[in-house]
Design a protein around this motif. Structure first.
Motif, mmCIF file in Angstrom:
data_model
loop_
_atom_site.group_PDB
_atom_site.id
_atom_site.type_symbol
_atom_site.label_atom_id
_atom_site.label_comp_id
_atom_site.label_asym_id
_atom_site.label_seq_id
_atom_site.Cartn_x
_atom_site.Cartn_y
_atom_site.Cartn_z
ATOM 1 N N LYS A 127 3.924 -21.319 25.469
ATOM 2 C CA LYS A 127 3.397 -20.849 26.754
ATOM 3 C C LYS A 127 3.589 -19.338 26.893
ATOM 4 O O LYS A 127 2.702 -18.628 27.361
ATOM 5 N N VAL A 128 4.750 -18.854 26.471
ATOM 6 C CA VAL A 128 5.024 -17.414 26.538
ATOM 7 C C VAL A 128 4.078 -16.659 25.601
ATOM 8 O O VAL A 128 3.509 -15.625 25.972
ATOM 9 N N LEU A 129 3.888 -17.175 24.386
ATOM 10 C CA LEU A 129 3.004 -16.498 23.439
ATOM 11 C C LEU A 129 1.562 -16.488 23.941
ATOM 12 O O LEU A 129 0.868 -15.464 23.842
ATOM 13 N N ALA A 130 1.112 -17.606 24.456
ATOM 14 C CA ALA A 130 -0.262 -17.675 24.962
ATOM 15 C C ALA A 130 -0.469 -16.693 26.113
ATOM 16 O O ALA A 130 -1.504 -16.026 26.208
ATOM 17 N N ALA A 131 0.522 -16.586 26.974
ATOM 18 C CA ALA A 131 0.405 -15.702 28.132
ATOM 19 C C ALA A 131 0.307 -14.239 27.734
ATOM 20 O O ALA A 131 -0.328 -13.436 28.437
ATOM 21 N N VAL A 132 0.906 -13.873 26.596
ATOM 22 C CA VAL A 132 0.891 -12.473 26.176
ATOM 23 C C VAL A 132 -0.325 -12.160 25.301
ATOM 24 O O VAL A 132 -0.546 -10.998 24.960
ATOM 25 N N GLY A 133 -1.100 -13.185 24.957
ATOM 26 C CA GLY A 133 -2.331 -12.922 24.224
ATOM 27 C C GLY A 133 -2.375 -13.441 22.795
ATOM 28 O O GLY A 133 -3.348 -13.205 22.083
ATOM 29 N N VAL A 134 -1.329 -14.157 22.362
ATOM 30 C CA VAL A 134 -1.382 -14.781 21.035
ATOM 31 C C VAL A 134 -2.416 -15.906 21.084
ATOM 32 O O VAL A 134 -2.345 -16.788 21.943
ATOM 33 N N ASN A 135 -3.382 -15.860 20.167
ATOM 34 C CA ASN A 135 -4.450 -16.858 20.197
ATOM 35 C C ASN A 135 -4.603 -17.621 18.879
ATOM 36 O O ASN A 135 -5.553 -18.374 18.699
ATOM 37 N N ARG A 136 -3.667 -17.388 17.956
ATOM 38 C CA ARG A 136 -3.704 -18.111 16.685
ATOM 39 C C ARG A 136 -2.269 -18.333 16.199
ATOM 40 O O ARG A 136 -1.447 -17.416 16.254
ATOM 41 N N ILE A 137 -2.006 -19.550 15.730
ATOM 42 C CA ILE A 137 -0.676 -19.913 15.245
ATOM 43 C C ILE A 137 -0.804 -20.448 13.810
ATOM 44 O O ILE A 137 -1.716 -21.222 13.508
ATOM 45 N N SER A 138 0.100 -20.038 12.950
ATOM 46 C CA SER A 138 0.166 -20.582 11.597
ATOM 47 C C SER A 138 1.527 -21.265 11.429
ATOM 48 O O SER A 138 2.571 -20.629 11.597
ATOM 49 N N ILE A 139 1.502 -22.552 11.113
ATOM 50 C CA ILE A 139 2.728 -23.343 11.026
ATOM 51 C C ILE A 139 2.960 -23.782 9.581
ATOM 52 O O ILE A 139 2.046 -24.286 8.914
ATOM 53 N N GLY A 140 4.177 -23.588 9.100
ATOM 54 C CA GLY A 140 4.523 -23.960 7.735
ATOM 55 C C GLY A 140 4.841 -25.437 7.621
ATOM 56 O O GLY A 140 6.015 -25.832 7.677
ATOM 57 N N LEU A 141 3.817 -26.257 7.457
ATOM 58 C CA LEU A 141 4.019 -27.695 7.275
ATOM 59 C C LEU A 141 4.502 -27.990 5.849
ATOM 60 O O LEU A 141 5.523 -28.642 5.652
ATOM 61 N N GLN A 142 3.752 -27.526 4.865
ATOM 62 C CA GLN A 142 3.977 -27.746 3.427
ATOM 63 C C GLN A 142 3.718 -29.198 3.025
ATOM 64 O O GLN A 142 2.997 -29.466 2.076
ATOM 65 N N SER A 143 4.307 -30.136 3.735
ATOM 66 C CA SER A 143 4.074 -31.556 3.455
ATOM 67 C C SER A 143 4.418 -32.358 4.699
ATOM 68 O O SER A 143 5.314 -31.991 5.452
#
Length: 365
Positions: free
Chosen positions: A105-121
């Motif tokens: 929520k904090v990231l979205a509010a500041v303008g972050v519009n893309r997330i990359s998550i390290g799933l790997q498996s």
């Protein structure tokens, strides 16, 4: 005004994965505060010196989410102050382990519009072998939290060639990714880097051999295609319109600025980088020159990582000449083998060609 990409390297991780040779380490709260202050100062200085805007911001690492939402918010705000365009793509790499409930929520509010998550498996036994601290339920919860916060441009990292991986376990991972509805997947073949725990203990693990890993790669490509995530680069797949704009700058040989220890840059035909030295960066050390960049060979090598390949019109516009006849002639050998395609407008690697890209590029370039 010219626009460039901006990359911020965050060198902190909660723990070191056994395959990782990136510049990262555990950091204290004080070290994180000092580093973010130094990074914000560098952003401000760069803005004044370059007199340009950036339409992509990528915060990578390391594990940027280890900074916590507050520090990340300050970094993005510093970039937004007079560097970021309004329509900029803003990406933050995240590890879902121990994220606060309001993190996204904090990231979205500041303008972050893309997330990359390290799933790997998505297979927990594989995740444990890879040193991942969270289970698949934690990953799913993080994806859902990001979506709830309004961030729908999400990428998951998948790794191929991990210990004991099979077609069945890979299918489980890919089904998991598609079930979450994420529009982007990055898939990397595990490489054993020297001086990593995997390298030192490689005899203790059962890694798929090259042929098996190639089969896994082709399985992944076909599964993701059937799932509507089209391959646009050797290791990247996306729904239409969700390709990584920042990474495309690298592959199109466009300009970008990297800040932080181990971060690389390409500006005004020159490449340079900051040494892998945390203390030196805090003290204001200058980046190290790394020669010229952007010539035809480099441009062609990067373009051929993309499914669109090397295009005649773009070569003509950038360099004032056509794709060299000698290069086209050499490519024909691989066209006959099914590893490349070629027509009047372009030459490009096929799916099977991507598996041999290093060999093919060395030959035709």
């Amino acid at each position: 005004m010219n626009t460039i990409g901006l990359y911020l390297h965050i060198p902190f991780c909660r723990s070191k994965c056994p395959y990782c040779d990136f510049y990262s380490f555990r950091g204290s709260a004080a070290e994180m505060d000092d580093y973010c202050a130094a990074l914000q100062q560098r952003i401000s200085e760069s803005t004044a010196a370059l007199q340009c805007k950036t339409d992509t911001l990528y915060i990578g690492g390391g594990t940027p989410s280890a900074l916590g939402a507050r520090r990340l918010k300050n970094l993005v705000n510093q970039a937004k102050q007079d560097f970021l365009t309004e329509e900029a793509e803003v990406t933050v790499e995240c590890n879902p382990y121990k994220l606060s409930p309001d993190f996204f929520k904090v990231l979205a509010a500041v303008g972050v519009n893309r997330i990359s998550i390290g799933l790997q498996s998505a297979v927990d036994t594989e995740r444990r072998a890879l040193g991942r601290l969270s289970d698949r339920q934690t990953v799913e919860a993080a994806v859902r939290a990001a979506q709830t916060a309004g961030i729908h441009n999400i990428s998951l990292d998948v790794m191929l060639g991990v210990p004991d991986q099979t077609e069945k376990s890979l299918a489980e991972t890919l089904d998991f990714c598609l079930s979450l509805g994420v529009p982007h997947i990055s898939a990397y073949i595990l490489k054993l880097e020297e001086n990593t725990p995997f390298w030192r203990r490689r005899e203790q693990y059962h890694f798929p051999d090259d042929d098996k890993t190639a089969d896994l790669y082709l399985q992944l490509c076909e599964t993701l295609k059937n799932g509507g995530r089209m391959q646009y680069e050797i290791s990247n797949f996306a729904k239409s319109g969700f390709e990584s704009r920042h990474n495309l700058k690298y592959w199109h040989c466009e300009e970008y600025l990297g800040l932080g220890p181990a971060a690389h840059s390409f500006l005004n035909g020159k490449r340079f980088y900051f040494p892998r030295d945390f203390e030196a960066f805090l003290k204001g050390s200058a980046p190290v020159p790394d020669g010229n960049g952007g010539d035809f060979t480099e441009y062609a090598m990067l373009a051929l990582r993309l499914t669109e390949g090397l295009r005649e019109s773009k070569v003509q516009a950038r360099f004032g000449y056509k794709i060299p006849d000698e290069m086209r002639e050499k490519a024909q050998i691989f066209v006959q083998g099914g590893y490349m395609t070629a027509d009047e407008e372009r030459i490009a690697l096929t799916r099977n060609g991507f598996l041999l890209s290093n060999t093919i590029l060395a030959e035709i370039l």
